[in-house]
Design an enzyme around this catalytic site. Sequence first.
Site, PDB file in Angstrom:
ATOM      1  N   CYS A  10       3.893   4.125 -10.310  1.00  0.00           N
ATOM      2  CA  CYS A  10       3.901   3.850 -11.753  1.00  0.00           C
ATOM      3  C   CYS A  10       3.922   2.340 -12.034  1.00  0.00           C
ATOM      4  CB  CYS A  10       5.125   4.531 -12.360  1.00  0.00           C
ATOM      5  SG  CYS A  10       5.505   4.073 -14.049  1.00  0.00           S
ATOM      6  N   CYS A  13       6.717   1.142 -14.306  1.00  0.00           N
ATOM      7  CA  CYS A  13       7.980   1.186 -13.559  1.00  0.00           C
ATOM      8  C   CYS A  13       8.143  -0.080 -12.720  1.00  0.00           C
ATOM      9  CB  CYS A  13       8.023   2.411 -12.643  1.00  0.00           C
ATOM     10  SG  CYS A  13       7.945   3.989 -13.499  1.00  0.00           S
TER      11      CYS A  13
END
Length: 86
Positions: A10, A13
Site C-alpha cells: 500500500c 501506508c
Amino acid sequence: MLVDFYADWCAPCKAVTPLVEALARDYDGSIDVRKVDVDRNPELAQQFGIRGIPTLLLFKDGTVAGSLVGAATQSTLNSLIDNHLD
C-alpha cells in the site's frame, strides 16, 4: 494505544509509516503504537471493520476513541492523539 492497520504493498501506508514512527517517538511514555498487517491478520482487520488502509485506530480505556482512514499530515495525526490525551 494507536494501532496502524497497513499492508506492505500500500503506497499511502508507506507514506504514513514515517509519520507514525515519529508519533511513537514523540509520544513515548504516553501511548503505545502498534502496527497490524491486514494481509497477515485479516481476522483482526475484519473484527475492527477495516475497509481501507491505512487506518489508524486510537484506543482509550479499551475502546476506540478516534480513527483516521487514509494518508494524513503529521499535524492531523498529532491532533488525533492530542484530542484524547488526559
